[in-house]
Write an enzyme that holds these catalytic residues in place. Structure first.
Site, short mmCIF file in Angstrom:
data_model
loop_
_atom_site.label_atom_id
_atom_site.label_comp_id
_atom_site.label_asym_id
_atom_site.label_seq_id
_atom_site.Cartn_x
_atom_site.Cartn_y
_atom_site.Cartn_z
N ASP A 1 0.82 -1.21 0.00
CA ASP A 1 0.00 0.00 0.00
C ASP A 1 0.85 1.26 0.00
OD1 ASP A 1 -1.74 -2.08 0.44
OD2 ASP A 1 -2.96 -1.00 1.88
N ARG B 1 -0.79 3.34 17.85
CA ARG B 1 -1.11 4.41 16.90
C ARG B 1 -0.81 5.82 17.42
NH1 ARG B 1 0.04 0.73 14.01
NH2 ARG B 1 -1.50 -0.37 12.75
N ASP C 1 -7.93 2.39 12.23
CA ASP C 1 -6.67 3.14 12.28
C ASP C 1 -6.77 4.52 11.65
OD1 ASP C 1 -5.22 1.37 13.76
OD2 ASP C 1 -4.32 0.35 12.05
N SER D 1 -3.58 -10.18 6.73
CA SER D 1 -3.15 -8.82 7.06
C SER D 1 -2.63 -8.86 8.49
CB SER D 1 -4.32 -7.85 6.95
OG SER D 1 -3.95 -6.57 7.42
#
Length: 402
Positions: A16, A97, A126, A178
């Site tokens: 990505d 995060r 996220d 993932s």
């Protein structure tokens, strides 16, 4: 489209973000600075990252070591709240995060960027966590979320996009899972896990030994806390990150820390994930066991309620808020009493507390004993029970009179 001169991208080196770098340059005609955070995901994920970013078109690539900050300033404070999302999830992705996004903002300020970019999808949590941090720390910077803008929808699209531009990638069209890893945990989604009736195969798990294959002999580990902070493992003084690494190694070898859950995402849908949190599972159990020694019933109840609220604050990406600060302050006040030693037995996927001691312990063998004692008059319980149940007695008498 708004004019952007320089953007800092949260870069992982995966498919990505490798595609995002040339896409930003083409669609925003801007300079792209890559930023990667080392939160303990492992050297193999960071190896060659800078070279890959530059080959994709980035002008610079910053790799920032956040491991100790992540563990000491985000993980440990969260442990003091007792936060566990929906009863099982130990918040591994959620906790990483805010520290990553905060460092990304710092890099943006350093290089004079006017925009921030992330590779989160429009379906996930996220995007909220990153952008809530950006809003709290750098509201003047533009946020670019390519997955909400471009027309690519699959790995095949991204691979074709990179191939057309002769940008090398090690990714393939057959990515099964993932995954997201850091010092606290690794998460697994996708593939067979999208069917909640499908039991995870052995290839899902990457960090822990299968409990069925774990050693037949249990191992015991002692954790020492001082005012809520883990200071020693088996008597060895360690930094927060070093302590977590040691606990991960010990617990993973015994298959400790696996969970398989269906959770409620912030954006409204449910998702299924498998998580491995070996050292964290031991740490959370040990902390809770020590809390039960030093907090009275009312205090522990309040701390549990605080933990439930904080689990949603953390999961929802609200770290940089007044509510977060207030909840952490409350937890810190309880944590001042959490000093002592806890022994945890590791065996076949289980972490079981077997020994406890604390200078602040409220446990008294003199009062709790089932043997003879001269400190507690059992007759006193009668009056206590009569008053404790008085409202029920009054209600029953009222019903009888009617």
């Amino acid at each position: 489209m708004q004019k952007i001169n320089k953007v800092v991208l949260a870069y992982s080196g995966g498919l990505d973000t490798s595609a995002i770098i040339p896409w930003l340059k083409e669609n925003y005609d801007c300079e792209v600075v890559a930023f990667a955070a080392d939160v303990g995901q492992g050297d193999e994920e960071l190896h060659g990252l800078k070279e890959k970013a530059l080959a994709s078109g980035a002008s610079e690539c910053y790799i920032v070591d956040l491991k100790e900050e992540f563990v000491s300033e985000y993980i440990f404070p969260t442990i003091t709240t007792g936060a566990i999302y929906e009863g099982e999830y130990l918040l591994g992705t959620s906790m990483a995060r805010p520290v990553i996004a905060k460092a990304q903002v710092a890099i943006a300020r350093k290089v004079g960027a006017d925009a921030l970019c992330h590779g989160c999808t429009g379906k996930g949590n996220d995007q909220v966590r990153f952008e809530s941090t950006f809003a709290a720390l750098a509201p003047e910077l533009t946020v670019i979320a390519p997955w909400r803008e471009w027309d690519m929808v699959s790995r095949e699209d991204l691979l074709a996009y990179l191939a057309e531009r002769n940008i090398p990638t090690t990714a393939s069209a057959t990515k099964i899972y993932s995954r997201d890893a850091n010092a606290w945990h690794i998460s697994h989604e996708g593939g067979e896990l999208e069917d909640p009736w499908q039991e995870p195969t052995k290839q899902v798990w990457t960090l822990t030994v299968d409990p069925e294959d774990a050693p037949n002999t249990p191992e015991r580990v002692m954790l020492t806390f001082n005012e809520g902070k883990l200071t020693h493992v088996d008597g060895e003084a360690l930094s927060p990150y070093q302590a977590l690494v040691k606990l991960n190694e010990k617990a993973a070898a015994h298959g400790v820390g696996r969970i398989d859950i269906v959770e409620n995402r912030l954006v409204g849908m449910k998702s299924r994930g498998c998580y491995e949190t070996p050292g964290g599972t031991v740490l959370v159990k040990a902390y809770k066991a020590l809390e039960t020694m030093v907090l009275d019933k009312a205090a522990l109840k309040h701390r549990e309620q605080l933990g439930l609220e904080f689990s949603h604050v953390m999961y929802d990406g609200r770290w940089f808020t007044a509510l977060n600060d207030a909840l952490l302050a409350g937890a810190a006040s309880f944590a001042k009493k959490v000093t002592g030693d806890i022994v945890v037995k590791l065996y076949k996927g289980q972490a079981t507390v077997t020994q406890r001691r604390s200078p602040n312990s409220l446990y008294s063998e003199d009062f709790a004993t089932f043997g003879a004692d001269d400190v507690y008059d059992q007759k006193h319980a009668e009056g206590f029970i009569r008053l404790f149940s008085l409202s029920s007695r009054i209600e029953a008498l009222k019903k009888q009179s009617l």
